[in-house]
Enzyme design. Structure first.
Site, PDB file in Angstrom:
ATOM      1  N   GLY A  74       0.751  -1.169   0.142  1.00 47.85           N
ATOM      2  CA  GLY A  74       0.324   0.055   0.035  1.00 47.85           C
ATOM      3  C   GLY A  74       0.745   1.085  -0.445  1.00 47.85           C
ATOM      4  CD  GLN A 181      -6.402  -0.192   7.988  1.00 52.02           C
ATOM      5  OE1 GLN A 181      -7.894  -1.388   8.007  1.00 52.02           O
ATOM      6  NE2 GLN A 181      -5.143  -0.749   8.705  1.00 52.02           N
ATOM      7  CB  SER A 201      -2.640  -3.031   1.450  1.00 50.22           C
ATOM      8  OG  SER A 201      -0.993  -4.355   1.549  1.00 50.22           O
ATOM      9  CB  THR A 239      10.414 -10.441 -12.188  1.00 50.51           C
ATOM     10  OG1 THR A 239      11.321  -9.974 -13.035  1.00 50.51           O
ATOM     11  CG2 THR A 239      10.026 -12.032 -11.969  1.00 50.51           C
ATOM     12  CB  CYS A 326       8.145   4.190  20.107  1.00 51.83           C
ATOM     13  SG  CYS A 326       9.919   4.232  21.483  1.00 51.83           S
TER      14      CYS A 326
END
Ligand code: PLP
Length: 387
Positions: A74, A181, A201, A239, A326
């Protein structure tokens, strides 16, 4: 993890590969290993399998198979749509997107700014909604593309894509939507939506990671983002990942066959989860308004650190997520909740639960059994806890 139980409530992050999908891709790893671009018989089967998969994913989004370009994920699809539109329109150097996009857009747009392009990030309100007037006034003569996600990965909030596409069309600007989503959760009809580009995705759809697609409407300009061989009609070199493409096709077929059931089932589990949380945990507040995805619930628990809650949930075998990231040891609040104006004390204690077709009422009840004590324990340790 100190329990053998696994309750997976993080389906917006990724999904478990469906057994039928694994089965569909195996022959591509064993028997059909030829390079699909070669001229001999060994290449014909994989080449045909790719086209069969293209038809299946096209059916999932109501498109013709000639409008599908397979990509690696995605993220690549989003980058390729934006860069492809900019390259094809060299006189236009402005992009419009929103402040709540996935980092696959936001980070790419930050990179574009460093390369001299201009980017407008549309704001959202506390519900996570955009104002059409902001969109209308952000579009300029030199706007090459507007890229706005359909469903937010953190809150599940849906943007009105059909209306946004119409505004872009009436202004003569290309429109891309990140529908990563949405696939498998809501029906998709690219013709009705009127979008120029759309990204998906496969790993959000019970297929493997590392495969995605970009829908490009017929007649719409696009300049290849990855250049190399003549694969994907010269629109995306490299490919083909035959096994993953075949898996994507199978997952699309499965998703289409139970989209209504999945929608109903996850909505009912999500509502059970929210009802239980709001009844048992004081001061829990939902982040994001309606309309939203049926499977997603983002809830703020003032007085806790989401990361600590995730660790304690993990010890009970429960997988959930927070939107915070983080970086170098410090926890950055979610850019989505920040853009919505969610107060910092709530946003840093916000958890996302995202349900999938494999979840059961027992999973939700198990969470409802464990979560109140975890929140209470963390609030007991926090100076910002509710009075
Ligand atoms: N866009 C959205 C809304 C997502 O949720 C994600 C992944 O979480 C992506 C794009 C990126 O997709 P991928 O992981 O295939 O690169």
């Amino acid at each position: 993890m100190s329990t053998n139980r696994l309750v997976y409530l993080d389906n917006n992050a990724t999904t478990r590969i469906a057994p039928e999908v694994v089965e569909s891709m195996m022959p591509c790893l064993t028997d059909y290993w030829g390079n699909p671009s070669s001229a001999y018989s060994l290449a014909i089967k994989p080449a045909n399998l790719i086209e069969e998969a293209r038809e299946r994913v096209a059916r999932l989004i109501g498109s013709d198979k000639r409008n599908i370009v397979f990509t690696s994920c995605g993220t690549e699809s989003n980058n390729a749509a934006i860069q492809g539109a900019l390259t094809a329109n060299p006189m236009k150097r402005h992009v419009v997107t929103t402040a709540v996009e996935h980092s696959a857009n936001i980070k790419f747009c930050r990179h574009l700014e460093k390369c001299g392009y201009e980017v407008t990030l549309l704001p959202v309100d506390l519900d996570g909604a955009i104002d059409f007037c902001d969109l209308q006034s952000a579009i300029r003569q030199d706007t090459a593309i507007v890229s706005i996600m359909w469903a937010n990965n953190e809150t599940g909030v849906l943007f009105p894509i059909e209306e946004i596409a119409a505004i872009c069309r009436s202004n003569g600007v290309l429109f891309h939507t990140d529908a990563v989503q949405v696939a498998g959760k809501l029906p998709i009809d690219v013709q009705g939506l009127g979008v120029d580009y759309l990204s998906l995705s496969a790993h959000k759809l019970r297929a493997p990671k590392g495969i995605g697609l970009l829908y490009i409407k017929s007649g719409v300009v696009f300049s290849p983002y990855i250049m190399g061989g003549a694969q994907e009609r010269g629109l995306r070199g490299g490919t083909e990942n035959v096994a993953n493409i075949v898996a994507f096709g199978k997952a699309a077929e499965l998703a289409l066959s139970h989209i209504e059931i999945e929608n109903k089932q996850t909505r009912s589990l999500r509502d059970r989860l929210e009802k239980g949380v709001f009844q048992s945990i004081a001061g829990a507040v939902r982040n994001g308004g309606e309309p939203r995805l049926p499977n997603t619930s983002n809830i703020g628990f003032q007085g806790i650190e989401a990361e600590a809650a995730l660790l304690l949930l993990d010890r009970e075998g429960i997988c959930a997520s927070s939107g915070s990231a983080c970086t170098t040891g410090s926890i950055e609040p979610s850019h989505v909740l920040q853009a919505m104006g969610v107060p910092a004390a709530r946003s840093k204690g916000s958890l996302r639960f995202s349900l999938g077709i494999e979840n059961t009422e027992q999973d939700v009840d198990y969470l409802l059994d464990k979560l109140p004590a975890i929140v209470e324990r963390l609030r007991g340790a926090s100076p910002e806890a509710l009075a």
